[in-house]
Design a protein around this motif. Structure first.
Motif, PDB file in Angstrom:
ATOM      1  N   ASP A 150       0.812  -1.207   0.000  1.00  0.00           N
ATOM      2  CA  ASP A 150       0.000   0.000   0.000  1.00  0.00           C
ATOM      3  C   ASP A 150       0.847   1.260   0.000  1.00  0.00           C
ATOM      4  OD1 ASP A 150      -2.303  -1.501   0.017  1.00  0.00           O
ATOM      5  OD2 ASP A 150      -2.221  -1.720   2.210  1.00  0.00           O
ATOM      6  N   SER A 186      -4.358  -7.792  -8.109  1.00  0.00           N
ATOM      7  CA  SER A 186      -5.042  -6.575  -8.481  1.00  0.00           C
ATOM      8  C   SER A 186      -6.111  -6.929  -9.496  1.00  0.00           C
ATOM      9  CB  SER A 186      -4.040  -5.590  -9.085  1.00  0.00           C
ATOM     10  OG  SER A 186      -4.715  -4.663  -9.863  1.00  0.00           O
ATOM     11  N   ARG A 217     -10.572   3.406  -0.265  1.00  0.00           N
ATOM     12  CA  ARG A 217     -10.077   2.283   0.535  1.00  0.00           C
ATOM     13  C   ARG A 217     -11.150   1.758   1.484  1.00  0.00           C
ATOM     14  NH1 ARG A 217      -4.317   2.476   1.195  1.00  0.00           N
ATOM     15  NH2 ARG A 217      -3.571   1.812  -0.841  1.00  0.00           N
ATOM     16  N   GLU A 258      -8.977   0.178  -4.511  1.00  0.00           N
ATOM     17  CA  GLU A 258      -7.622   0.699  -4.595  1.00  0.00           C
ATOM     18  C   GLU A 258      -7.617   2.028  -5.342  1.00  0.00           C
ATOM     19  OE1 GLU A 258      -4.042   0.086  -3.584  1.00  0.00           O
ATOM     20  OE2 GLU A 258      -5.588  -0.940  -2.440  1.00  0.00           O
TER      21      GLU A 258
END
Lengths: 491, 1041
Positions: free
Chosen positions: B65, B244, B984, B989
């Motif tokens: 992150d 992702s 978030r 994301e």
């Protein structure tokens, strides 16, 4: 250890993979030349391809369009299959014009090139298996080539007379003189006559015959025989033409005029001396779509008024008011045209409206190049010029079929008979590339000057000038030749 | 064995699980004295950034992150560094730091994909341009080739129409390289294997490199003469234990960029129609009578007497959507990227549609310390529907109608739709497209393109690696051409049946072709570096096998009683069939050596030795070497001593090499005969006919292109990158058809003849800036300009070749314009009489006047004829340019790309230029500006019907040459990324929404209705109008979990 083993295995696999054969990829769908020209069958296939070469548009099915250069018809401006004939008809001629000027030349030489290759290979071939047909094959090829040169001679006059295969190095050929073209053409036709069998067209099953070569030679002679004043200048040529025509045997007039031009009846015709054949669905043209559906040319009043009262050929040739009724069918509405007149000759009969031609149509009319009805009149013309007897009989055969009274046997002067024959030829042969041939050799093209083709076409003024007697060679070919090919005068 | 299977299973399970539990990442919150996040200038968090406490060996790296935690006290200095970014020193203030890293303009580690490998950008000696995938996907277009527009200097991408799925995109690297049929298309490689950009999913693209000079391209030898475009796909590596999932969606409205402005008002149309017919001398029957005109003027029954606008009816805004879903990540030593996409694009014109589906997977795995393997699999399936006679025909037929009738007859109460033929017999028109479309006369294409690759890389020893790749590409195209229904058309006013709808034939053609392309290559690579980098060596050698086979079968039946779109649905009474195949093969060995001395002096040698099946054995092998040198001047100590702060980096490059082109007919050296020349002697069956229709040439050899390139790369003022290239590209032994005349008649053979030179200059400028303080802190911006100028010259050709208003002549650009020079319009009779006679024409006032330039004796002779044709410039543009602007601030991003072409002319005629072409309405512009007796100074000729008066005005002449210069705002994008703190919270994301517009603005003098952006290299493109291109307004969303 394991690492080395893996790597060795991999190298092994890859080595197997590297086949060098991948660079040898001969053609998969076409035969190669080194296995051809080896047998009679090969020559038969090659000869078939020579005939197929004659199917080029301006050599075959575009035949009605040529009447748009004469007093018989007018071609709709801008229609592609009219090939800008209207511009030539108006004496508005330019060597760069696309259409007939470019295409007759191109397509005739394309067919000629194929024929020359055939003749060349035939001469080289030593095999005994073709001994019995060698002469006939050669004669057929010479005949077909002569037909191409006949067209070139009639339209352009002086052209290169090519009788051997050309290469990149020899392609830029100069043209021959008018005399040379004529001499070569008659020489080739004579050779064709000598070499070919004397069968009827029907018996020869679609191959050219001695009779066809005789007929074509007679046509060439009768073209050349007239002088600039429109009178016979070479009587010997007329005599030769007469003899040639008189020795063609085995042909007679078909009963029904229209049938000569319809695929259903053509194969059984006793009248057709030579035609370029088509067979749908694979060997076809777009005649019905172009001339029937689009109606891109219109017969004109000047032709209509040439017909006598009761001449049954008129309704087999022309429709009026954009309507037509075939025997046994209903009245069909045709595509509307500017003068209501439509060419019906050659078209596939349509019996009801829904059966109309369209783009789908794969037409298969054989394009009749030589037929007895016309040749009979040509023979009559020769006989009349030679002051022979029995001229009216020949003409009357044709008139009888047209449902007309016979010409009197006696008391008709040579001049009157000449006019009668010329009249008869005009109404017998529209849209067969005869009218242009006749007008040109009789030297009556100047009739076009100021002629009102049709009262509905007051603004369309045809014209003709002596200086443009022959069409120009295509400008592209002149440009390409770097001065070797010389343009016809006055262009 | 069992263990392995188990491992595979668990791996698969993990993949599935990861895909399921999207974004439920494990973020462990720990307590330390200082924490912080690191992002790049666009706000993306950065993983793996090194954070060191200055002066100590204490350090850490950021997590997935972008967070880090480090023991530090207030006032300590943290050194934050990451490859490719400027190292920053940050003073600790507070406990939560937000650090933004800036990209380093002179990134020493940046690598660029080159042939068979990658190279550090700083070490490049060849002319290579590269762009990242994200730059491309800004464009809301379906065709990936279009996205390359304006991305690099020296790369010209043009499309001349906006047909869905058939944009006819032309790509040229450094101009037109040759005039041979070998063509000027660059080689396009997707992960090293030939592929097609049009069917590639743009979301899969990691980067695009274009190899422009011989040094960079000669490793691809015989196929590289026109440059090479290398596409590398994303494979999820560098994602560090992270999954992702991303969704990209775009919703767009397409409208035509330009349409003709025609007179669809019936009374006006009729008035000018009559005038045109008068002037053209048409038969007197071809006129609208006064009664007819009156009936259409203020009609009581607007359905019977309409003023129908065919363009307006046929063209409508099209709603286009694109969706993409991708999953990427790393599991252990395996990284992957999978992507699914779809595009649904109806055309702006009725009847045209396109849909495409893509699936792709790129996977890479380290089996152990010395074995790496990977695969790439991509499949696409496209469905395209077009009106059967093609888009251009559809568009032109739509225009070629009169407004005096509607596409269908007024309802007669039967409820059956009857299509109109036309209103009056004398009207000109083309086919009724509304009828064609509503009766479903379509060509439908189904395309499949599958590209499967697998590779293996072994590290044999230190510095020595062995890479092998095998690939298969399978392409299939199924085309169905349906026009089996016979539909009558009627006279508009009487309702009488007139004809059948022009469907261009009846029946169904069903054609299938498929091709298989196999590629295998393998190479060894060895790198060696001396201590202190005084000597860097790199060697690479390998070999490559390619083979290709194409098959086609097709069938046709004419009659169908039912609307069954399959061959078996028709009757067998009229049917044909066909079938054929083709093959080629290519075998190659290649080699590259690099040497760098003190990282200052760079040398590279490339060579490829190629053998092709298209050339006869004796001459089929060709060697294509190249050499290049580079000098990094700024690395010299004397340079450093100058302390020029403004010059950060300067490298000079020079290269020379030769490349080949073998892209000719497959069987040019085989003397093959043509079959199918059949003839029906007896009218019952065909006798097979065989003829020689072309010449062969066993002496053919490779066409060769030699390219010299000199250039430099510089970085100035810490942010301004400058790239400059000058090149000379000479193509010789051009493979072309010999010139044959009508007498030769056969297809002339291919020969090696002729020579062409392209010289050019390419300049690329780009600046990246970032505001570090003040109110605008965090504002980043970039600007770039590409300039591209190329000159073509035919240096050897043979005798002049003149066709279609162009000339091929030594010393001139290829196919230069060659025509009469129009110098205006004849004002009146006196003007005609006092001017040189023009051909044999019946020249009238209002016709085009030509300049007397020459004559038989080379002097003006008072006559206009072919001697007056002259060379007119403008065949190729003077230059082309691209402007890029971009900015980002507080989550907003903006970018703009404009592209322009200067100094080109296009020959344009027919529809839109010739009034009443096939009955199409005259334009309002023509009415206002044409010559009439009242308006003798009109700039357009007298009004004629259809053909502009015929030859006298339409011989190739400069009246029809139009200025094709333009500047076009190709794309404008405005986006907003919702702050991560907010997203978030819902496990997102990244969430970005954007507006993207394409072709929003065009500045040009080109006539309306014609698009100046067109493929100008073909002399046959001589119409003003084509199916229009698209102006796109779109909204999209990028979502990442």
């Amino acid at each position: 250890m394991k690492k080395i083993a893996y790597i060795s295995l991999l190298i092994g696999t890859l080595t197997l993979n590297s086949c060098s054969g991948i660079l040898d990829t001969p053609p998969t769908s076409t035969p190669s030349e080194d296995v051809f020209w080896q047998s009679k069958a090969d020559f038969e296939s090659a000869l078939a391809a020579c005939y197929q070469g004659m199917q080029e548009e301006t050599l075959s099915w575009i035949i009605p369009t040529f009447d748009c250069l004469t007093d018989n018809a007018y071609g709709n401006q801008g229609s592609s299959k009219v090939y800008n004939a209207d511009m030539i008809q108006a004496d508005n001629i330019d060597p760069s014009t696309t259409g007939l000027i470019a295409n007759i030349y191109k397509e005739a030489y394309k067919a000629i090139a194929r024929l020359n290759l055939f003749l060349d290979q035939l001469n080289k071939y030593q095999g005994g298996d073709i001994a019995s047909v060698r002469n006939q094959m050669e004669g057929e090829a010479l005949f077909l080539r002569s037909y191409c040169y006949y067209l070139l001679y009639m339209f352009y006059g002086e052209v290169p007379y090519i009788d051997k295969p050309l290469t990149l190095e020899t392609q830029n050929a100069p043209k021959n003189t008018l005399d040379e073209v004529y001499t070569n053409l008659t020489r080739d036709l004579q050779a064709a006559i000598t070499k070919m069998d004397d069968k009827t067209y029907k018996a020869a099953k679609g191959h050219a015959t001695q009779g066809a070569a005789k007929a074509l030679k007679a046509r060439v002679l009768m073209f050349h025989a007239y002088g600039d004043d429109g009178k016979v200048a070479h009587k010997d040529e007329v005599e030769e033409a007469y003899i040639l025509l008189n020795t063609i045997t085995g042909y007679s007039l078909d009963e029904n005029y229209a049938d000569i031009f319809r695929p259903a009846n053509q194969e059984s015709s006793d009248e057709i001396v030579f035609s370029i054949k088509f067979l749908a669905p694979n060997s076809y043209h777009s005649f019905d779509n172009s001339y029937g559906n689009y109606g891109m040319l219109n017969p004109v009043e000047d032709l209509v008024k040439e017909y006598e009262e009761g001449d049954n050929r008129m309704v087999q040739t022309i429709a009026f008011n954009d309507k037509y009724q075939w025997e046994g069918g209903e009245v069909i509405n045709l595509t509307k045209s500017s003068n209501g007149k439509r060419m019906m000759k050659w078209l596939r009969p349509v019996l009801k409206q829904s059966d109309y031609w369209n783009q789908t149509e794969r037409s298969e009319q054989d394009i009749v190049i030589l037929r007895w009805g016309e040749l009979l009149l040509l023979k009559a013309e020769a006989a009349n010029e030679l002051d022979m007897a029995g001229v009216a009989d020949m003409v009357n055969l044709v008139r009888e079929r047209a449902g007309l009274d016979a010409l009197p046997e006696e008391g008709v002067s040579k001049e009157q008979m000449r006019e009668a024959i010329r009249h008869e030829r005009r109404v017998e042969t529209p849209f067969e590339l005869i009218r242009y041939y006749d007008m040109k050799r009789w030297k009556i093209m100047d009739k076009l000057n100021g002629l009102v083709l049709d009262p509905l076409y007051p603004n369309i003024i045809p014209a003709w000038s002596k200086k443009h007697e022959y069409l120009p060679l295509p400008q592209g070919q002149i440009d390409f030749s770097n001065g070797v090919l010389v343009q016809n005068p006055n262009y | 064995m069992k263990n392995k299977t188990d491992y595979l299973w668990s791996f698969m399970q993990r993949l599935v699980l990861m895909a399921l539990f999207l974004g439920l990442g494990l973020g462990v919150q720990a307590q330390t004295s200082v924490t912080g996040t690191i992002t790049d200038t666009s706000g993306e968090t950065m993983i793996g950034v090194s954070v060191m406490l200055k002066g100590t060996s204490t350090g850490t790296i950021t997590d997935i992150d972008g967070r880090f935690q480090i023991a530090a006290k207030q006032g300590d200095i943290l050194a934050v560094s990451y490859i490719g970014y400027k190292t920053q020193e940050v003073k600790v203030t507070g406990t939560l730091l937000k650090i933004v890293l800036q990209e380093d303009a002179q990134n020493l580690e940046e690598v660029v994909v080159v042939g068979y490998g990658t190279q550090k950008k700083v070490n490049l000696t060849g002319a290579v341009s590269a762009v990242g995938g994200e730059e491309l996907s800004k464009r809301p277009v379906a065709n990936t080739s279009t996205m390359l527009q304006g991305q690099m200097p020296g790369l010209r991408v043009t499309s001349d129409r906006g047909i869905p799925g058939d944009e006819n995109v032309q790509i040229r690297v450094r101009g037109q390289g040759t005039y041979s049929s070998a063509g000027s298309n660059p080689l396009i490689l997707i992960n090293g294997v030939e592929g097609d950009l049009a069917t590639l999913d743009p979301n899969m693209i990691e980067s695009v490199s274009v190899l422009k000079d011989a040094a960079s391209a000669s490793i691809y030898g015989s196929r590289a003469a026109n440059g090479v475009i290398l596409i590398t796909t994303k494979n999820g590596s560098g994602m560090k234990e992270k999954v992702s999932v991303a969704y990209n969606g775009n919703y767009a409205v397409h409208t035509p960029t330009t349409l003709l402005d025609l007179v669809w008002d019936s009374p006006t149309y009729m008035k000018y129609f009559n005038m045109a017919k008068d002037n053209s001398g048409a038969p007197a029957t071809d006129r609208y009578s006064q009664e007819m005109i009156d009936a259409y003027t203020n009609p009581s029954d607007k359905e019977r007497y309409p003023s129908f606008d065919w363009i307006d009816y046929m063209f409508n805004p099209a709603f286009v959507q694109q969706h993409n879903l991708s999953v990427a990540g790393t599991v252990g030593k395996t990284s992957y990227n999978a992507s699914l996409s779809m595009v649904k694009q109806p055309g702006t014109m009725k009847g045209q549609t396109y849909e495409r589906y893509n699936a792709a997977l790129d996977l890479k795995s380290e089996i152990n310390s010395w074995i790496k393997f990977g695969m790439y699999f991509a499949g696409s399936r496209g469905y395209r529907q077009q009106t059967r006679q093609g888009d251009t025909d559809a568009y032109l037929s739509t225009i070629s109608q009169a407004p005096t009738y509607m596409p269908w007859l007024p309802d007669d109460g039967s409820g059956i739709r009857k299509y109109t033929y036309k209103a009056y017999q004398f009207e000109g028109n083309n086919k009724n497209m509304v009828g064609i479309i509503e009766t479903e006369n379509f060509k439908k294409y189904v395309n499949t393109d599958v590209n499967a690759q697998a590779w293996l890389e072994l590290n044999l020893a230190k510095g020595l690696s062995w890479y092998s790749k095998g690939a298969i590409r399978y392409k299939q195209n199924h085309e169905k051409d349906w026009r089996a229904q016979v539909t009558p058309v009627y006279w508009y006013h009487t309702g009488e049946s007139a004809n059948n709808l022009n469907t261009g034939g009846t029946g169904l053609d069903s054609d299938m072709d498929y091709s298989t392309y196999l590629n295998f290559y393998t190479y060894l690579k060895y790198d060696w570096t001396s201590k202190l980098h005084n000597h860097d060596f790199s060697l690479m050698a390998g070999y490559n096998l390619e083979s290709y086979r194409y098959d086609k079968v097709g069938a046709y039946r004419q009659f169908y009683d039912f609307p069954l779109h399959e061959i078996d649905g028709g009757t067998a009474s009229v049917q044909t069939n066909e079938g054929k195949s083709e093959e080629w093969g290519l075998m190659s060995v290649f080699f590259r050596a690099n040497y760098a001395f003190k990282q200052r002096y760079l040398l590279e040698v490339n060579a490829r030795y190629d053998g092709t099946s298209r050339i006869a054995k004796a001459s089929r092998w060709g060697l294509f070497p190249s050499f290049s040198l580079g000098w990094r001047i700024t690395e010299e100590s004397w340079m450093k001593n100058l302390n020029w702060n403004w010059l950060n980096n300067l490298k000079l490059r020079g290269s020379y090499g030769v490349l080949g082109n073998q892209n000719i007919d497959l069987y040019s050296y085989y003397a093959v005969l043509s079959t199918g020349k059949d003839y029906s002697f007896d009218n019952s069956e065909l006798t097979s006919g065989v003829a020689q229709t072309k010449f062969s040439n066993v002496n053919l050899k490779w066409e060769t292109t030699a390219i010299g390139d000199f250039g430099f790369d510089a970085t100035l003022f810490n942010g301004l990158n400058v790239t400059f290239d000058w090149y000379k590209k000479k193509t010789y032994d051009i493979l072309r058809k010999a010139q044959g005349n009508n007498l030769l008649a056969l297809d002339a053979p291919y020969i090696n003849s002729g020579e062409m030179v392209n010289k050019g200059v390419e300049i690329g400028l780009s600046y990246n800036g970032y505001i570090n303080n003040g109110k605008m802190k965090g504002f980043s911006y970039n600007a770039g300009v590409f300039f591209d100028r190329s000159r073509n010259e035919l240096t050897k050709y043979g005798s002049d070749y003149i066709a279609n208003g162009t000339i091929c002549r030594e010393g001139l650009p290829y196919e230069s314009f060659y025509m009469l020079e129009a110098i205006g319009i004849f004002k009146d009779e006196e003007d005609v009489a006092s001017s040189p006679k023009q051909y044999n024409d019946n020249t009238l006032p209002g016709d085009i006047k030509f300049k007397d330039i020459s004559g038989k004796d080379g002097k003006p002779d008072g006559v206009i004829d072919d001697y007056d044709r002259t060379v007119i410039d403008g065949r190729f543009p003077d230059f082309e340019y691209t402007i890029n602007l971009g900015a980002a601030w507080k989550g907003f991003d903006f970018s703009l790309m404009g592209q322009g072409v200067q100094g080109v002319k296009h020959y344009a005629k027919d529809w839109g230029i010739h009034p009443f072409k096939q009955g199409s309405p005259i334009s309002w512009d023509y009415i206002e500006n044409m010559w009439t007796e009242e308006n003798p100074n009109g700039k357009y000729p007298r009004l004629y019907y259809d053909n502009m008066g015929g030859t006298k005005n339409t011989r190739a002449n400069s009246f029809f040459l139009y200025n094709g210069s333009y500047f076009r705002l190709k794309n404008l994008t405005l986006g907003y990324t919702v702050p991560q703190e907010l997203t978030r919270k819902v496990k997102i994301e990244k969430l970005r929404v954007y507006f993207s517009g394409d072709n929003l603005l065009t500045i040009t003098k080109f006539p309306q209705g014609g698009d100046p952006e067109r493929n100008y290299t073909s002399k046959d493109n001589t119409r003003l109008v084509y199916y229009p291109q698209n102006r796109i307004v779109s909204f999209g969303v990028n979502l990442q979990f």
